[in-house]
Write a protein that holds these residues in place. Structure first.
Motif, mmCIF file in Angstrom:
data_model
loop_
_atom_site.group_PDB
_atom_site.id
_atom_site.type_symbol
_atom_site.label_atom_id
_atom_site.label_comp_id
_atom_site.label_asym_id
_atom_site.label_seq_id
_atom_site.Cartn_x
_atom_site.Cartn_y
_atom_site.Cartn_z
ATOM 1 N N TYR A 56 54.729 44.507 36.091
ATOM 2 C CA TYR A 56 54.058 45.310 37.105
ATOM 3 C C TYR A 56 55.080 45.887 38.080
ATOM 4 C CZ TYR A 56 50.212 42.300 35.559
ATOM 5 O OH TYR A 56 49.298 41.612 34.799
ATOM 6 N N PRO A 57 54.880 47.124 38.511
ATOM 7 C CA PRO A 57 55.715 47.611 39.616
ATOM 8 C C PRO A 57 55.360 46.862 40.890
ATOM 9 C CG PRO A 57 54.028 49.235 39.041
ATOM 10 C CD PRO A 57 53.953 48.152 38.006
ATOM 11 N N ALA B 114 44.230 40.729 48.997
ATOM 12 C CA ALA B 114 43.297 41.850 48.942
ATOM 13 C C ALA B 114 43.512 42.618 47.648
ATOM 14 C CB ALA B 114 43.484 42.783 50.140
ATOM 15 N N ILE B 115 42.513 43.369 47.260
ATOM 16 C CA ILE B 115 42.663 44.346 46.190
ATOM 17 C C ILE B 115 42.208 45.698 46.715
ATOM 18 C CG2 ILE B 115 42.387 42.684 44.293
ATOM 19 C CD1 ILE B 115 39.495 43.746 43.946
ATOM 20 N N ILE B 116 42.772 46.738 46.138
ATOM 21 C CA ILE B 116 42.330 48.099 46.452
ATOM 22 C C ILE B 116 41.824 48.730 45.169
ATOM 23 C CG2 ILE B 116 42.934 50.334 47.452
ATOM 24 C CD1 ILE B 116 45.357 48.989 48.732
ATOM 25 N N GLN B 117 40.571 49.110 45.166
ATOM 26 C CA GLN B 117 39.984 49.833 44.044
ATOM 27 C C GLN B 117 39.912 51.309 44.423
ATOM 28 O OE1 GLN B 117 36.232 47.705 43.698
ATOM 29 N NE2 GLN B 117 37.051 46.391 42.085
ATOM 30 N N TYR B 118 40.018 52.182 43.430
ATOM 31 C CA TYR B 118 40.115 53.605 43.728
ATOM 32 C C TYR B 118 38.950 54.451 43.220
ATOM 33 C CZ TYR B 118 44.766 52.705 45.490
ATOM 34 O OH TYR B 118 45.825 52.237 46.234
ATOM 35 N N LYS C 288 36.857 40.461 34.739
ATOM 36 C CA LYS C 288 35.573 40.976 34.269
ATOM 37 C C LYS C 288 34.801 41.638 35.400
ATOM 38 C CE LYS C 288 31.364 39.550 31.820
ATOM 39 N NZ LYS C 288 30.650 38.418 31.173
ATOM 40 N N LYS C 289 34.898 41.084 36.608
ATOM 41 C CA LYS C 289 34.125 41.610 37.734
ATOM 42 C C LYS C 289 34.846 42.724 38.477
ATOM 43 C CE LYS C 289 31.362 40.289 41.706
ATOM 44 N NZ LYS C 289 30.711 39.174 42.426
ATOM 45 N N TYR C 290 36.179 42.599 38.634
ATOM 46 C CA TYR C 290 36.899 43.542 39.499
ATOM 47 C C TYR C 290 37.918 44.419 38.770
ATOM 48 C CZ TYR C 290 34.918 40.664 43.214
ATOM 49 O OH TYR C 290 34.050 39.993 44.039
ATOM 50 N N GLY C 291 38.272 44.043 37.551
ATOM 51 C CA GLY C 291 39.253 44.811 36.803
ATOM 52 C C GLY C 291 40.648 44.217 36.888
ATOM 53 N N ASN C 292 41.574 44.815 36.141
ATOM 54 C CA ASN C 292 42.969 44.384 36.129
ATOM 55 C C ASN C 292 43.755 45.105 37.217
ATOM 56 O OD1 ASN C 292 43.351 42.620 33.657
ATOM 57 N ND2 ASN C 292 42.395 44.405 32.708
ATOM 58 N N PHE C 293 44.676 44.391 37.861
ATOM 59 C CA PHE C 293 45.554 45.070 38.807
ATOM 60 C C PHE C 293 46.707 45.697 38.037
ATOM 61 C CE2 PHE C 293 47.244 40.739 38.636
ATOM 62 C CZ PHE C 293 48.618 40.922 38.638
ATOM 63 N N VAL D 23 43.492 36.300 40.368
ATOM 64 C CA VAL D 23 43.286 37.707 40.011
ATOM 65 C C VAL D 23 43.526 37.970 38.526
ATOM 66 C CG1 VAL D 23 43.819 38.519 42.325
ATOM 67 C CG2 VAL D 23 45.645 38.373 40.636
ATOM 68 N N SER D 24 44.197 37.047 37.845
ATOM 69 C CA SER D 24 44.463 37.206 36.413
ATOM 70 C C SER D 24 43.412 36.519 35.552
ATOM 71 C CB SER D 24 45.843 36.644 36.056
ATOM 72 O OG SER D 24 46.863 37.276 36.794
#
Length: 279
Positions: free
Chosen positions: A64-65, A263-267, A29-34, A22-23
């Motif tokens: 990160y929190p 998993a990732i959650i995009q908003y 580039k495709k999904y963004g930074n968490f 994920v880093s």
């Protein structure tokens, strides 16, 4: 964007692979930074690197929190209760954990450890290790020494059409889960792990549908690894129960896949994307 994982089970390689993926530049580039991490529990037992896993999370906490719930294996180890067999190497590694290592798991005033749930009303999340049911409502008065098996970190989604108790915990129906979570969060996503296998259900217009089997599976190459992706677009008027797969292959005991899951959650727009990493 949130990064979510569950059931690392003292598997440093599995956790490292998730974080590296994920880093990576390709993933970002495709999904963004968490921007935060949600840990659904079971960092401990079965694997042989508990100290290193805890150290890794402490390092991540500096940037990160991290919101964590307690897993049944975490509680079992911290409370001296035997949950399931681990190898001698695993048990030896866990016995060498010191007070500083274990301080990652906050002890509560009543002697229990960690949080049974993480509720994010703003983003519509109800996060647990096993299930969201209120233990006070399902625990029999005569449960006595078995009462802890009704807690949220021991609950599991039933494979039957009814609810029941076993020494694996309390088995709940999806309808009960949606009903309980709805008292805390409107239009919610219940996120859980515990059973090591992915699942997804939606509650819409009074009906519950299983949707995981209908999700399209896509493969892509990210940072030298093949990722299998399943995407869930979130309808803002519906409720969801999404169960993550096993994060650390060291926890694999013949049920589920032996590859790391997260998993990732995009908003914007709101999506939950389930990933399996093929090393």
């Amino acid at each position: 964007m949130d990064l979510v994982f569950s059931d690392i089970h003292a598997d440093l390689s599995g956790l490292d692979l998730i974080i590296q993926t994920v880093s990576s530049d390709d993933f970002v580039k495709k999904y963004g930074n968490f921007s935060r991490i949600i840990n659904l529990g079971d960092l401990l037992e079965r694997g042989v690197h508990p100290k290193q896993v805890i150290s890794k999370l402490r390092l991540l906490e500096k940037n990160y929190p991290i919101f964590s719930v307690i897993g049944n294996h975490d509680e079992g180890f911290l409370s001296g209760k035997k949950v399931s067999a681990s190898s001698l190497e695993s048990m030896d590694a866990h016995e060498r954990l010191g007070a500083e290592d274990l301080s990652f798991f906050k002890q509560n005033k009543d002697g229990t450890f960690g949080n049974q749930e993480f509720i994010d009303v703003k983003n519509g999340l109800f996060c647990v290790h096993g299930g969201p049911l209120d233990p006070k409502k399902i625990t029999p008065k005569n449960a006595n020494s078995e009462a802890w098996l009704y807690q949220r970190n021991w609950q599991r989604l039933t494979d039957e059409g009814f609810e029941f108790f076993s020494y694996h915990g309390y088995h709940y129906k999806a309808s009960s889960a949606f009903g309980e979570a709805g008292k805390h969060v409107r239009n919610h996503i219940i996120l859980c792990g515990h059973q090591h296998m992915e699942a997804a259900l939606v509650h819409q217009a009074g009906k519950i549908r299983e949707i995981y089997s209908k999700l399209e599976s896509k493969k892509e190459k990210i940072s030298g690894h093949v990722l299998e992706r399943k995407e869930i677009e979130i309808n803002p008027t519906s409720d969801y129960l999404i169960r993550l797969g096993l994060g650390g292959p060291a926890g694999y005991y013949g049920v589920g896949s032996s590859m790391p899951h997260f998993a990732i959650i995009q908003y914007n727009p709101k999506k939950v994307i389930l990933f399996t990493v093929n090393p």
